[in-house]
Structures are given as structure tokens and as C-alpha cells.
Design a protein around this motif. Structure first.
Motif, mmCIF file in Angstrom:
data_model
loop_
_atom_site.group_PDB
_atom_site.id
_atom_site.type_symbol
_atom_site.label_atom_id
_atom_site.label_comp_id
_atom_site.label_asym_id
_atom_site.label_seq_id
_atom_site.Cartn_x
_atom_site.Cartn_y
_atom_site.Cartn_z
ATOM 1 N N LEU A 16 0.900 -1.210 0.015
ATOM 2 C CA LEU A 16 0.112 0.034 0.038
ATOM 3 C C LEU A 16 0.674 1.101 -0.116
ATOM 4 C CD1 LEU A 16 -2.749 1.464 0.259
ATOM 5 C CD2 LEU A 16 -2.409 1.093 2.477
ATOM 6 N N ALA A 17 1.944 1.249 0.780
ATOM 7 C CA ALA A 17 2.793 2.354 0.898
ATOM 8 C C ALA A 17 3.147 2.868 -0.522
ATOM 9 C CB ALA A 17 3.755 2.146 1.678
ATOM 10 N N ALA A 18 3.796 1.816 -1.328
ATOM 11 C CA ALA A 18 4.275 1.976 -2.639
ATOM 12 C C ALA A 18 3.219 2.423 -3.615
ATOM 13 C CB ALA A 18 4.830 0.569 -3.273
ATOM 14 N N VAL A 19 2.108 2.004 -3.344
ATOM 15 C CA VAL A 19 0.997 2.208 -4.216
ATOM 16 C C VAL A 19 0.572 3.799 -4.130
ATOM 17 C CG1 VAL A 19 -1.310 1.909 -5.025
ATOM 18 C CG2 VAL A 19 0.261 -0.057 -4.682
ATOM 19 N N LYS A 20 0.558 3.991 -2.845
ATOM 20 C CA LYS A 20 -0.192 5.391 -2.598
ATOM 21 C C LYS A 20 0.942 6.429 -2.812
ATOM 22 C CE LYS A 20 -1.721 6.198 1.610
ATOM 23 N NZ LYS A 20 -1.882 6.156 3.107
ATOM 24 N N ALA A 21 2.218 6.113 -2.909
ATOM 25 C CA ALA A 21 3.033 7.033 -3.520
ATOM 26 C C ALA A 21 2.881 7.519 -4.804
ATOM 27 C CB ALA A 21 4.586 6.558 -3.068
ATOM 28 N N LYS A 22 2.380 6.791 -5.766
ATOM 29 C CA LYS A 22 2.038 6.882 -7.172
ATOM 30 C C LYS A 22 0.413 7.188 -7.598
ATOM 31 C CE LYS A 22 5.849 3.849 -8.654
ATOM 32 N NZ LYS A 22 6.760 4.903 -9.546
ATOM 33 N N VAL A 92 3.010 -11.494 -6.582
ATOM 34 C CA VAL A 92 3.698 -12.996 -6.833
ATOM 35 C C VAL A 92 5.226 -12.482 -6.461
ATOM 36 C CG1 VAL A 92 2.069 -13.768 -8.524
ATOM 37 C CG2 VAL A 92 3.987 -12.154 -9.255
ATOM 38 N N PRO A 93 5.814 -13.577 -6.038
ATOM 39 C CA PRO A 93 7.256 -13.587 -5.666
ATOM 40 C C PRO A 93 8.227 -13.249 -7.012
ATOM 41 C CG PRO A 93 6.446 -15.662 -4.841
ATOM 42 C CD PRO A 93 5.493 -14.825 -5.712
ATOM 43 N N ALA A 94 9.274 -12.193 -6.654
ATOM 44 C CA ALA A 94 9.936 -11.738 -7.744
ATOM 45 C C ALA A 94 11.051 -12.765 -8.535
ATOM 46 C CB ALA A 94 10.549 -10.656 -7.253
ATOM 47 N N ASP A 202 11.824 -7.459 -3.539
ATOM 48 C CA ASP A 202 10.301 -7.782 -3.421
ATOM 49 C C ASP A 202 9.644 -7.050 -4.703
ATOM 50 O OD1 ASP A 202 9.280 -4.836 -2.968
ATOM 51 O OD2 ASP A 202 10.829 -5.121 -1.223
ATOM 52 N N THR A 203 8.349 -7.136 -4.826
ATOM 53 C CA THR A 203 7.695 -6.767 -5.908
ATOM 54 C C THR A 203 6.694 -5.337 -5.539
ATOM 55 O OG1 THR A 203 5.821 -8.202 -5.390
ATOM 56 C CG2 THR A 203 7.661 -8.860 -6.879
ATOM 57 N N ALA A 204 7.056 -4.501 -4.591
ATOM 58 C CA ALA A 204 6.029 -3.510 -4.324
ATOM 59 C C ALA A 204 6.386 -2.347 -5.514
ATOM 60 C CB ALA A 204 6.653 -2.818 -3.059
ATOM 61 N N ALA A 206 6.732 -2.959 -8.482
ATOM 62 C CA ALA A 206 6.210 -3.339 -9.586
ATOM 63 C C ALA A 206 4.654 -3.232 -9.512
ATOM 64 C CB ALA A 206 6.753 -4.765 -10.031
ATOM 65 N N ILE A 207 4.101 -3.600 -8.374
ATOM 66 C CA ILE A 207 2.690 -3.469 -8.305
ATOM 67 C C ILE A 207 2.279 -2.265 -8.060
ATOM 68 C CG2 ILE A 207 0.865 -4.102 -6.614
ATOM 69 C CD1 ILE A 207 2.843 -6.272 -5.708
ATOM 70 N N ALA A 208 2.917 -1.211 -7.899
ATOM 71 C CA ALA A 208 2.518 0.079 -7.649
ATOM 72 C C ALA A 208 2.442 0.626 -9.115
ATOM 73 C CB ALA A 208 3.562 1.097 -6.810
ATOM 74 N N ARG A 209 3.228 0.194 -9.987
ATOM 75 C CA ARG A 209 3.352 0.695 -11.446
ATOM 76 C C ARG A 209 2.251 -0.082 -12.173
ATOM 77 N NH1 ARG A 209 9.023 -0.400 -10.750
ATOM 78 N NH2 ARG A 209 8.630 -2.393 -11.964
ATOM 79 N N ARG A 210 1.853 -1.100 -11.859
ATOM 80 C CA ARG A 210 0.847 -1.844 -12.345
ATOM 81 C C ARG A 210 -0.585 -1.228 -12.159
ATOM 82 N NH1 ARG A 210 -1.571 -3.695 -16.657
ATOM 83 N NH2 ARG A 210 -3.066 -5.471 -16.147
ATOM 84 N N VAL A 211 -0.600 -0.776 -10.726
ATOM 85 C CA VAL A 211 -1.875 0.116 -10.084
ATOM 86 C C VAL A 211 -2.149 1.304 -11.046
ATOM 87 C CG1 VAL A 211 -3.157 0.956 -8.391
ATOM 88 C CG2 VAL A 211 -2.305 -1.333 -8.139
ATOM 89 N N GLN A 212 -0.755 1.876 -11.028
ATOM 90 C CA GLN A 212 -0.806 3.260 -11.679
ATOM 91 C C GLN A 212 -1.255 3.144 -13.151
ATOM 92 O OE1 GLN A 212 3.279 4.993 -12.301
ATOM 93 N NE2 GLN A 212 2.225 7.111 -11.630
ATOM 94 N N ALA A 213 -0.970 2.186 -13.863
ATOM 95 C CA ALA A 213 -1.187 2.184 -15.439
ATOM 96 C C ALA A 213 -2.897 1.630 -15.347
ATOM 97 C CB ALA A 213 -0.516 0.927 -15.788
ATOM 98 N N LEU A 214 -3.373 0.970 -14.576
ATOM 99 C CA LEU A 214 -4.740 0.594 -14.446
ATOM 100 C C LEU A 214 -5.443 1.689 -14.272
ATOM 101 C CD1 LEU A 214 -4.602 -2.943 -13.014
ATOM 102 C CD2 LEU A 214 -5.283 -2.436 -15.370
ATOM 103 N N THR A 215 -5.205 2.636 -13.555
ATOM 104 C CA THR A 215 -5.911 3.697 -12.801
ATOM 105 C C THR A 215 -5.569 5.018 -13.394
ATOM 106 O OG1 THR A 215 -4.285 4.296 -11.140
ATOM 107 C CG2 THR A 215 -6.322 2.590 -10.571
ATOM 108 N N LEU A 216 -4.707 5.107 -14.255
ATOM 109 C CA LEU A 216 -4.091 6.471 -14.718
ATOM 110 C C LEU A 216 -5.393 7.335 -15.307
ATOM 111 C CD1 LEU A 216 -1.780 8.108 -15.308
ATOM 112 C CD2 LEU A 216 -1.688 7.193 -17.587
ATOM 113 N N ALA A 217 -6.497 6.812 -16.151
ATOM 114 C CA ALA A 217 -7.529 7.868 -16.728
ATOM 115 C C ALA A 217 -8.522 8.372 -15.423
ATOM 116 C CB ALA A 217 -8.305 7.026 -17.509
ATOM 117 N N GLY A 218 -8.289 7.386 -14.643
ATOM 118 C CA GLY A 218 -9.480 7.756 -13.203
ATOM 119 C C GLY A 218 -8.772 8.582 -12.420
ATOM 120 N N THR A 219 -7.497 8.519 -12.165
ATOM 121 C CA THR A 219 -6.928 9.698 -11.287
ATOM 122 C C THR A 219 -6.438 10.991 -11.928
ATOM 123 O OG1 THR A 219 -4.456 8.821 -11.994
ATOM 124 C CG2 THR A 219 -5.415 7.871 -9.949
#
Length: 264
Positions: A16-22, A92-94, A202-204, A206-219
Motif C-alpha cells: 500500500l505504501a508503494a501504491v499510495k506514493a504513485k 507474486v514472488p519476484a 520484493d515486488t512493491a 512493480a505492483i505500484a506501477r501496475r496499479v498506476q497503469a490501470l488507474t491512470l485515466a481515473g486519477t
């Protein structure tokens, strides 16, 4: 936008910390501590329980859900994507980046027992690290130690060292360790003290970048001036110290959701 997170404990907060930053958004974090740790549960239990929790998050307005738990992802995310019509981002594990950098020296996947024995993990190893020396080490104790550190700010250094020793990771130390549980980044300092020459992955991000890509239009539509509220939900009751820590961890609201796991 509202984004949901699911984990059995506080491990998902490292994601969550990594995702919130983006990604600016309203966050709803569900901690299923009534059934902590997931690494000791069956695949059938995890699939049924994750369906319950996902339905709860969707009811509360989540438009995307992050399964912030390696065990839950490896055992349930495929079923969730079939069952619900919103995006799910798994953890998933890196294995792939570890294989790219440490195939020759080999590496160890440090995860929960359930993740270590999962077909999903073996599939990742077969796909990306078939020619590498890959060892696995399963620990539920490290999950519990991370919980103690985050909630009660306890010094768990000696206990972490004892657990690593019991897992056979101190002699010889691995060149690299894939942190295959989202709880384990909270123990990076303790792990590094025991394994000073080991690289941890770890993959934090990478997950943040994925969420960012999926939500870019909405944000972009919401704009930078919107204020966001963050809700913490636990399935088990929290004590007074934990309730104080919820606020310290960046949440404005707290709810206790006591619905037990369904029969499966």
C-alpha cells in the motif's frame, strides 16, 4: 477512485505504501486477522474467504482490488478474476528479476509454507528460473514477528535471527533472497543484519506501477486537489494499542467486520 487491499495482517501495508506514493485515491484496507496467517490455510479456505472479502470491498465502492498477499494471490486470484468484473492486481514472488540477476549464484525464495508448496510458485520457477538453483524456505513465524514489530514496535531482531538459523539460511548465506510474503519487507533491517551480503528482492514497486497503469485515466479525471480518506477494516478485534496505531499508519477511519468464513 476507491482501491481495495486484502491481506491477513499488516503485510499488505508494505504494498500500500508503494501504491499510495504513485496513485492518489481513497484506500480501503481489509485485514483478515481473524484468520492470520493465510500461509497455514488450505487453498479451498483461501479461495472462499477471498471471495467474501472481495464482495465486501466492492460493496464499499472499490473499483480495483489489490491482493496484497503472495499466498492469497497464488491460490485465489485466478478464481477471483473469473468471479468478479473488476480488475485484480496480485502479488507474486519476484522470480523473474531474481533469475535474471542471480541465476548463476542461485537464490532462495523466503515465503509462507503455503506459497512455498504452491503450484503457482513452481510454475513461476519453471517458466523463469528453470536453469537456476532455486531453494525455498517457508516460515509462518516471520509473519508473526512482522506483526509484533508493526503493531507494538517490539525489537524482534533476536527472534528473526533464530528463525533464519532454524531455516538454514545463515550457513551458507544465499546470494539473494526473494521476499515472497508481503510481511517480510517490514523485517528488512533484521534480515539484512543477519545476512549483510545478501540482496533482497520484493515486488512493491512493480505492483505500484501496475496499479498506476490501470488507474491512470481515473486519477487524471479526479484531479490533484481532491482530498482522500482511507478506511481500515479488520475481521478480528483490535486492542487499544492497535487502534491507536491504525491512525499512525495513515488511516482516517476504522471498522470491525466480524462475518466469519463461509462453509466451503
Amino acid at each position: 477512485m476507491r482501491i481495495g487491499f486484502i491481506d491477513s495482517g499488516v503485510g499488505g501495508l508494505s504494498i500500500l505504501a508503494a501504491v499510495k506514493a504513485k496513485v492518489p485515491a481513497h484506500y480501503i484496507y481489509v485485514m483478515d486477522n481473524r484468520y492470520l496467517p493465510y500461509g497455514e490455510k488450505t487453498e479451498a479456505f483461501i479461495q472462499a474467504r477471498l471471495a467474501q472479502l472481495s464482495a465486501l470491498l466492492i460493496e464499499k465502492g472499490a473499483e480495483l482490488i489489490v491482493i496484497a498477499c503472495n499466498t492469497a494471490t497464488t491460490q485465489a486470484v485466478a478464481a477471483l478474476r473469473q468471479q468478479f468484473d473488476i480488475p485484480f492486481v496480485g502479488t507474486v514472488p519476484a522470480i523473474k528479476p531474481a533469475a535474471a540477476k542471480f541465476c548463476q549464484s542461485g537464490f532462495t525464495v523466503l515465503a509462507t509454507p503455503a506459497t512455498c508448496r504452491s503450484a503457482y510458485l513452481q510454475g513461476l520457477i519453471n517458466e523463469f528460473a528453470q536453469d537456476c538453483s532455486v531453494k525455498t524456505a517457508g516460515s509462518s513465524e516471520l509473519v508473526r514477528l512482522a506483526e509484533r514489530k508493526v503493531w507494538y514496535q517490539q525489537d524482534v531482531s533476536a527472534d528473526v535471527a533464530n528463525e533464519l538459523n532454524s531455516l538454514g539460511l545463515l550457513q551458507p548465506p544465499p546470494a539473494a533472497v526473494v521476499l515472497g510474503c508481503t510481511h517480510f519487507p517490514f523485517l528488512t533491517a533484521e534480515l539484512a543484519a543477519c545476512l549483510p551480503n545478501t540482496v533482497f528482492l520484493d515486488t512493491a514497486d512493480a505492483i505500484a506501477r501496475r496499479v498506476q497503469a490501470l488507474t491512470l485515466a481515473g486519477t487524471e479525471e479526479e484531479g490533484a486537489t481532491e482530498s482522500y480518506d482511507h478506511l481500515y477494516i479488520s475481521s478480528g478485534k483490535l486492542d487499544e494499542q492497535q487502534l491507536v496505531r491504525v491512525n499512525d499508519l495513515g488511516f482516517d477511519q476504522y471498522q470491525h467486520w466480524s462475518k466469519p468464513a463461509t462453509t466451503y
